[in-house]
Design an enzyme around this catalytic site. Structure first.
Site, PDB file in Angstrom:
ATOM      1  N   HIS A 310       0.821  -1.231   0.039  1.00  0.00           N
ATOM      2  CA  HIS A 310      -0.053   0.048  -0.047  1.00  0.00           C
ATOM      3  C   HIS A 310       0.877   1.303  -0.019  1.00  0.00           C
ATOM      4  O   HIS A 310       1.856   1.041   0.518  1.00  0.00           O
ATOM      5  CB  HIS A 310      -1.050  -0.068   1.348  1.00  0.00           C
ATOM      6  CG  HIS A 310      -2.101   0.972   0.993  1.00  0.00           C
ATOM      7  ND1 HIS A 310      -1.982   2.131   1.390  1.00  0.00           N
ATOM      8  CD2 HIS A 310      -3.405   0.556   0.757  1.00  0.00           C
ATOM      9  CE1 HIS A 310      -3.264   2.788   1.366  1.00  0.00           C
ATOM     10  NE2 HIS A 310      -4.015   1.737   0.720  1.00  0.00           N
ATOM     11  N   ASP A 367      -8.073  -5.405   0.018  1.00  0.00           N
ATOM     12  CA  ASP A 367      -8.318  -6.438  -1.325  1.00  0.00           C
ATOM     13  C   ASP A 367      -8.210  -7.838  -0.733  1.00  0.00           C
ATOM     14  O   ASP A 367      -8.607  -8.698  -1.525  1.00  0.00           O
ATOM     15  CB  ASP A 367      -7.724  -6.214  -2.246  1.00  0.00           C
ATOM     16  CG  ASP A 367      -8.312  -4.536  -2.679  1.00  0.00           C
ATOM     17  OD1 ASP A 367      -9.537  -4.260  -2.713  1.00  0.00           O
ATOM     18  OD2 ASP A 367      -7.563  -3.500  -3.179  1.00  0.00           O
TER      19      ASP A 367
END
Ligand code: ACO
Length: 432
Positions: A310, A367
């Protein structure tokens, strides 16, 4: 700007032998920024920051993230509390209006959502223009933009704002469900005003004429949780897109439709679909998770461990922690044995003890487990990112409003460093 403090310590920049002073601002969580808005005017220089990794593009009071500590808060309230105690509708209100609604406000907001849950019958015919193979994200973006044409005030100005917000938030769910029905060739199922937001979404997707889908309360709760966890995430790719489009004073529907497109890609919201494809590939090829990790680390292969890494989180994404727990509980409750969950847990264990991932601070993101939950609910793979888009709607709306309510707001227009040819003469086609 509320809570934006001018620091006593200005920044000093030494450039070409000259010293320049630039103001430093501090946010409510002590985040500090050097204000470089006068840099070019004073020095002739711009800043270069590929992918905006170090650029504060705006001042915002909606969402706070501390990526090092794994903190996420909407309007100050920790995501863990909202996930445990709130509903998507209440969280949406919080994000858009800044405060949790009281009982009366919540009732009014819920009633407005119910009032606007149908789409115009003319708009319904637009679905016929898409081939059955069309990706639902393409349909969603196109239909949201088209929906703006049917709104009395797509800018949602003044006291029209509540109505415009409710139309968008409610109808996006109907459009999403209709695009799914279109893709499988089934008739559209109209919304049921007696159902909650999430139950209604599942009803429109999974009911068929004469057979109503009565979803398990745990399935509705899981859907609710997924939408809450996706409701906002400060200046990510899609939200920044919404802000950028909105900064030209494009209407809310056009701005949000562009956010859907930005979300679609596998580096962003499309990752949930890519995670399941990756897990299926591993299962199908009977590959050992360690072998897959080895392939990811080999730069020649150019493959990423999807659902990992991320831009902001350099520790565990708090949303992934919540989703992993929910995933295990839901699958046990529904009696589903999904080999993808075992492979995902195996990959996570292998990656978190591997020097490559440790040194780069790569952890599971939102996710990684959301796709396994959606699969258990029965949501097809190509609808995963659509679910993300429904969830992100409050964040996009709130960010669009922030841009449009700022009296000093300017159009978003970054600069660049040009690296193409310097001036040269045009040569006619005969001489080329
Ligand atoms: N698997 C393997 N290596 C990775 C991964 C990954 N998932 N993510 C980053 N890396 C590596 C990069 O190759 C790079 O290595 P290097 O230093 O040897 O070149 C290093 O870690 C830093 O990565 P960047 O690409 O600079 O990180 P960036 O912040 O630009 O990208 C992103 C973040 C796009 C999320 C990236 O981690 C990624 O592609 N992850 C997989 C896709 C994904 O899960 N996306 C969803 C993100 S969450 C969301 O949008 C909802």
């Amino acid at each position: 700007m509320a809570n934006l403090q001018l620091s006593k310590n200005a920044c000093q920049l030494l450039l070409d032998g000259e010293t320049y002073e630039m103001p430093v601002y501090v946010g409510s969580e002590n985040e500090k920024a050097v204000d470089i808005t006068q840099l070019r005017a004073k020095t002739g220089y711009i800043t270069l920051d590929s992918g905006y990794a170090n650029t504060g593009s705006c001042v915002s009071s909606i969402t706070y993230i501390d990526g090092e500590k794994g903190i996420l808060r909407y309007r100050g309230i920790p995501i863990e509390q909202l996930a445990q105690k709130s509903t998507f509708v209440e969280t949406a209100y919080l994000i858009i209006y800044g405060e949790l609604p009281n009982r009366e406000q919540l009732k009014r907001f819920s009633n407005l959502l119910t009032q606007h849950e149908m789409i115009h019958e003319t708009l319904k015919h637009h679905f016929e223009g898409f081939p059955p193979t069309a990706h639902p994200m393409a349909i969603l973006s196109a239909m949201i933009n088209a929906m703006g044409c049917f709104q009395p005030d797509p800018m949602g100005t003044g006291d029209q704002f509540d109505d415009t917000v409710a139309r968008l938030l409610s109808k996006v769910r109907t459009i999403a469900a209709f695009s799914y029905k279109k893709s499988i060739g089934q008739p559209f199922i109209y919304p049921n005003p007696d159902f909650s937001y999430c139950a209604n979404l599942l009803h429109m997707m999974f009911s068929v004429p004469y057979r109503e889908f009565g979803p398990d309360p745990d399935v509705v709760a899981a859907m609710n949780l997924i939408l809450i966890l996706h409701a906002d995430h400060e200046q990510n790719c899609s939200t920044s897109t919404v802000r950028m489009v909105g900064s030209s004073q494009a209407n809310l529907f056009a701005s949000v439709a562009s956010g859907v497109c930005a979300l679609w890609g596998p580096r962003h919201g499309g990752a949930n679909q890519a995670v399941i494809s990756m897990l299926e590939e591993i299962i199908k090829s009977k590959m050992d998770v360690q072998e897959y990790i080895r392939r990811v680390k080999d730069s020649k292969n150019e493959i990423k461990l999807m659902g990992f890494g991320h831009r902001v989180y350099k520790s565990y994404d708090p949303r992934a922690t919540i989703l992993r727990q929910t995933c295990e509980k839901l699958l046990a409750k529904l009696g589903i044995k999904d080999p993808a969950l075992d492979v995902a847990k195996g990959l996570e264990t292998a990656a978190l003890s591997d020097e490559y991932f440790i040194s780069r601070h790569l952890y599971p993101n939102v996710d990684f487990y959301s796709g396994i939950i959606m699969r258990a609910i029965g949501i097809p793979l190509n609808m995963f990112t659509v679910m993300f888009a429904i969830g992100r709607m409050p964040g996009w709306i709130a960010n669009w409003r922030e841009v449009n309510d700022d009296p000093k707001g300017r159009i978003y227009r970054p600069r660049q460093i040009y690296t193409g040819p310097t001036i040269r003469d045009y040569v006619s086609v005969e001489q080329r």
